[in-house]
Motif scaffolding. Structure first.
Motif, PDB file in Angstrom:
ATOM      1  N   GLU A  85       1.031  21.700  -5.353  1.00 39.43           N
ATOM      2  CA  GLU A  85       0.883  20.358  -4.316  1.00 39.43           C
ATOM      3  C   GLU A  85       0.861  20.786  -3.060  1.00 39.43           C
ATOM      4  OE1 GLU A  85       4.270  17.923  -5.651  1.00 39.43           O
ATOM      5  OE2 GLU A  85       3.729  18.104  -7.806  1.00 39.43           O
ATOM      6  N   PRO A  86      -0.083  20.489  -2.464  1.00 40.21           N
ATOM      7  CA  PRO A  86      -0.101  20.725  -0.936  1.00 40.21           C
ATOM      8  C   PRO A  86       0.601  19.674  -0.334  1.00 40.21           C
ATOM      9  CG  PRO A  86      -2.396  19.616  -1.748  1.00 40.21           C
ATOM     10  CD  PRO A  86      -1.524  19.966  -2.939  1.00 40.21           C
ATOM     11  N   SER A  87       1.015  20.222   0.757  1.00 39.28           N
ATOM     12  CA  SER A  87       1.801  19.174   1.823  1.00 39.28           C
ATOM     13  C   SER A  87       0.964  18.314   2.511  1.00 39.28           C
ATOM     14  CB  SER A  87       2.884  20.093   2.777  1.00 39.28           C
ATOM     15  OG  SER A  87       2.138  20.531   3.699  1.00 39.28           O
ATOM     16  N   SER A  88       1.549  17.468   3.154  1.00 37.41           N
ATOM     17  CA  SER A  88       1.091  16.569   4.223  1.00 37.41           C
ATOM     18  C   SER A  88       1.231  16.828   5.606  1.00 37.41           C
ATOM     19  CB  SER A  88       1.644  15.001   3.695  1.00 37.41           C
ATOM     20  OG  SER A  88       3.244  14.931   4.085  1.00 37.41           O
ATOM     21  N   ALA A  89       1.567  18.064   5.739  1.00 37.97           N
ATOM     22  CA  ALA A  89       2.143  18.657   7.020  1.00 37.97           C
ATOM     23  C   ALA A  89       0.880  18.554   7.894  1.00 37.97           C
ATOM     24  CB  ALA A  89       2.793  19.850   6.847  1.00 37.97           C
ATOM     25  N   GLY A  90      -0.483  18.763   7.285  1.00 38.52           N
ATOM     26  CA  GLY A  90      -1.545  18.877   8.300  1.00 38.52           C
ATOM     27  C   GLY A  90      -2.534  19.913   7.944  1.00 38.52           C
ATOM     28  N   GLU A  91      -3.589  19.879   8.283  1.00 37.26           N
ATOM     29  CA  GLU A  91      -4.598  20.940   7.982  1.00 37.26           C
ATOM     30  C   GLU A  91      -4.192  22.483   8.235  1.00 37.26           C
ATOM     31  OE1 GLU A  91      -8.177  20.095  11.275  1.00 37.26           O
ATOM     32  OE2 GLU A  91      -8.491  19.808   9.258  1.00 37.26           O
ATOM     33  N   LEU A  92      -3.526  22.577   9.426  1.00 35.46           N
ATOM     34  CA  LEU A  92      -2.974  23.913  10.044  1.00 35.46           C
ATOM     35  C   LEU A  92      -1.907  24.697   9.263  1.00 35.46           C
ATOM     36  CD1 LEU A  92      -3.853  23.320  13.798  1.00 35.46           C
ATOM     37  CD2 LEU A  92      -5.221  24.452  12.227  1.00 35.46           C
ATOM     38  N   LEU A  93      -1.215  23.459   8.472  1.00 36.75           N
ATOM     39  CA  LEU A  93      -0.140  24.191   7.662  1.00 36.75           C
ATOM     40  C   LEU A  93      -0.240  23.587   6.219  1.00 36.75           C
ATOM     41  CD1 LEU A  93       2.627  25.867   8.217  1.00 36.75           C
ATOM     42  CD2 LEU A  93       3.712  23.839   8.416  1.00 36.75           C
TER      43      LEU A  93
ATOM     44  N   TRP B   9       3.949  24.607  15.028  1.00 34.93           N
ATOM     45  CA  TRP B   9       5.122  25.592  15.219  1.00 34.93           C
ATOM     46  C   TRP B   9       6.509  24.793  14.427  1.00 34.93           C
ATOM     47  CZ3 TRP B   9       4.502  30.620  14.310  1.00 34.93           C
ATOM     48  CH2 TRP B   9       3.356  31.151  14.881  1.00 34.93           C
ATOM     49  N   THR B  10       6.563  23.484  14.795  1.00 34.83           N
ATOM     50  CA  THR B  10       7.738  22.560  14.486  1.00 34.83           C
ATOM     51  C   THR B  10       7.643  21.966  13.097  1.00 34.83           C
ATOM     52  OG1 THR B  10       8.116  21.929  16.722  1.00 34.83           O
ATOM     53  CG2 THR B  10       8.754  20.253  15.049  1.00 34.83           C
TER      54      THR B  10
ATOM     55  N   GLN C 185       8.711  25.030  11.093  1.00 33.14           N
ATOM     56  CA  GLN C 185      10.193  24.777  11.106  1.00 33.14           C
ATOM     57  C   GLN C 185      10.852  23.957  10.012  1.00 33.14           C
ATOM     58  OE1 GLN C 185      11.942  23.397  14.749  1.00 33.14           O
ATOM     59  NE2 GLN C 185      13.822  23.287  13.803  1.00 33.14           N
ATOM     60  N   HIS C 186      10.197  22.693   9.897  1.00 31.33           N
ATOM     61  CA  HIS C 186      10.834  21.621   9.362  1.00 31.33           C
ATOM     62  C   HIS C 186      10.404  22.005   7.861  1.00 31.33           C
ATOM     63  CE1 HIS C 186      10.627  18.682  12.831  1.00 31.33           C
ATOM     64  NE2 HIS C 186      11.828  19.445  12.871  1.00 31.33           N
ATOM     65  N   SER C 187       9.365  22.609   7.530  1.00 30.57           N
ATOM     66  CA  SER C 187       8.818  22.904   6.253  1.00 30.57           C
ATOM     67  C   SER C 187       9.937  23.870   5.578  1.00 30.57           C
ATOM     68  CB  SER C 187       7.265  23.434   6.135  1.00 30.57           C
ATOM     69  OG  SER C 187       6.548  22.444   6.436  1.00 30.57           O
ATOM     70  N   ILE C 188      10.245  24.914   6.311  1.00 31.17           N
ATOM     71  CA  ILE C 188      11.061  26.017   5.880  1.00 31.17           C
ATOM     72  C   ILE C 188      12.325  25.103   5.615  1.00 31.17           C
ATOM     73  CG2 ILE C 188      12.269  28.028   6.467  1.00 31.17           C
ATOM     74  CD1 ILE C 188       9.506  28.704   5.720  1.00 31.17           C
ATOM     75  N   GLN C 189      12.916  24.312   6.611  1.00 26.30           N
ATOM     76  CA  GLN C 189      14.173  23.758   6.250  1.00 26.30           C
ATOM     77  C   GLN C 189      14.246  22.779   4.835  1.00 26.30           C
ATOM     78  OE1 GLN C 189      14.376  22.027  10.051  1.00 26.30           O
ATOM     79  NE2 GLN C 189      15.548  23.687  11.096  1.00 26.30           N
ATOM     80  N   GLU C 190      13.298  22.122   4.738  1.00 26.85           N
ATOM     81  CA  GLU C 190      12.992  21.333   3.668  1.00 26.85           C
ATOM     82  C   GLU C 190      12.829  22.023   2.314  1.00 26.85           C
ATOM     83  OE1 GLU C 190       9.593  18.875   4.380  1.00 26.85           O
ATOM     84  OE2 GLU C 190      10.465  17.949   6.184  1.00 26.85           O
ATOM     85  N   LEU C 191      12.417  23.186   2.250  1.00 29.91           N
ATOM     86  CA  LEU C 191      12.281  24.023   1.276  1.00 29.91           C
ATOM     87  C   LEU C 191      13.525  24.769   0.848  1.00 29.91           C
ATOM     88  CD1 LEU C 191       8.876  25.982   1.735  1.00 29.91           C
ATOM     89  CD2 LEU C 191       9.483  24.581  -0.014  1.00 29.91           C
TER      90      LEU C 191
ATOM     91  N   GLU D 257      10.133  29.760  18.967  1.00 27.84           N
ATOM     92  CA  GLU D 257      11.440  30.268  18.322  1.00 27.84           C
ATOM     93  C   GLU D 257      12.172  29.570  17.332  1.00 27.84           C
ATOM     94  OE1 GLU D 257      14.250  33.152  18.229  1.00 27.84           O
ATOM     95  OE2 GLU D 257      12.221  33.386  19.367  1.00 27.84           O
ATOM     96  N   ALA D 258      12.173  28.320  17.508  1.00 26.11           N
ATOM     97  CA  ALA D 258      12.837  27.431  16.469  1.00 26.11           C
ATOM     98  C   ALA D 258      12.283  27.808  15.047  1.00 26.11           C
ATOM     99  CB  ALA D 258      12.657  25.976  16.798  1.00 26.11           C
TER     100      ALA D 258
END
Length: 252
Positions: free
Chosen positions: A4-12, A39-40, A43-49, A92-93
């Protein structure tokens, strides 16, 4: 397995192949360099996973045969110091989110991992490279001032001497040299890299998850004094005059 692709946008793009998550960096343009907002999102994708409970390993890959050339410098053209500083804080975040993530994160590196793309790879737990891949920090020529956190990631893997060489000269290491230096664990022919990564990810997810998380915490604990020491840094991200001159040359 579902994807399932995320809705984070085409660059991620995030795809879930439970218990493994795959994050694809970029869309194949600009060698997958990312603007600050992405980059933000990383960060949020990693935290959500990490918080989801079903993911037990994460793999980072670049789109279209390259890993990540760092940050999208076009957003810095004509930008003020605050904008540039904000971009570096976002990078960095994202790196720290990977380091703090309680589950293993593996980088599969094709093409180039340079600048922030190198730091992205170094923040991961393991790095596997295609034979044709290269990695390094060619940032000094841009007027970018190496942060203690940037240096610490490389020193932890390659030692201070080689880190100095790479930061001072901007030299990129090929895959064989990167493995020899400790910046990557393994290098393989391009066509075999994905299969190798999949085998390692499977081996990770076959272990009891609590034990794997404990192993990551244990290694992180040994690195904690160095990581904590890099948090308090008053140095600016760029030498502004040199940086602006470089931007004017690259983007006239």
């Amino acid at each position: 397995m579902s994807a399932e692709p995320s809705s984070a946008g085409e660059l991620l793009t995030v795809r879930l192949h439970t218990p493994i998550a795959e994050i694809t960096i970029g869309n194949g343009t600009k060698r997958n360099a990312l603007p600050g907002a992405e980059w933000t999102r990383l960060q949020h994708s990693i935290q959500e996973l990490a918080e989801g409970g079903t993911t037990r390993a994460i793999v980072l890959r670049g789109h279209s045969g390259t890993f990540c050339a760092g940050s999208d410098m076009t957003e810095w053209v004509g930008a003020g110091a605050e904008t540039v500083e904000d971009s570096f804080a976002r990078m960095e975040a994202a790196f720290r989110a990977i380091e703090k993530c309680p589950i293993p994160v593996v980088a599969e590196i094709h093409g180039v991992a340079a600048g922030a793309g190198c730091q992205l790879a170094l923040a991961c737990d393991l790095r596997f490279m295609a034979d044709s891949a290269r990695i390094g920090m060619p940032i000094a020529r841009l007027g970018i001032q190496t942060s203690p956190a940037f240096a610490a990631r490389m020193v932890a893997l390659a030692g201070p001497s080689l880190t100095r060489q790479l930061l001072y000269t901007g030299r990129l290491l090929d895959a064989s040299a990167a493995v020899h230096a400790g910046l990557a664990e393994h290098h393989l022919p391009e066509a075999e890299l994905g299969e190798h990564t999949a085998r390692v990810l499977t081996a990770i997810t076959e272990q009891p998850p609590a034990a794997v998380r404990a192993a990551k915490r244990a290694v992180a604990a040994t690195l904690a004094p160095t990581r904590e020491a890099t948090r308090h840094n008053d140095q600016t991200a760029v030498a502004l005059t040199d940086f602006r001159n470089t931007m004017a040359t690259l983007f006239p």
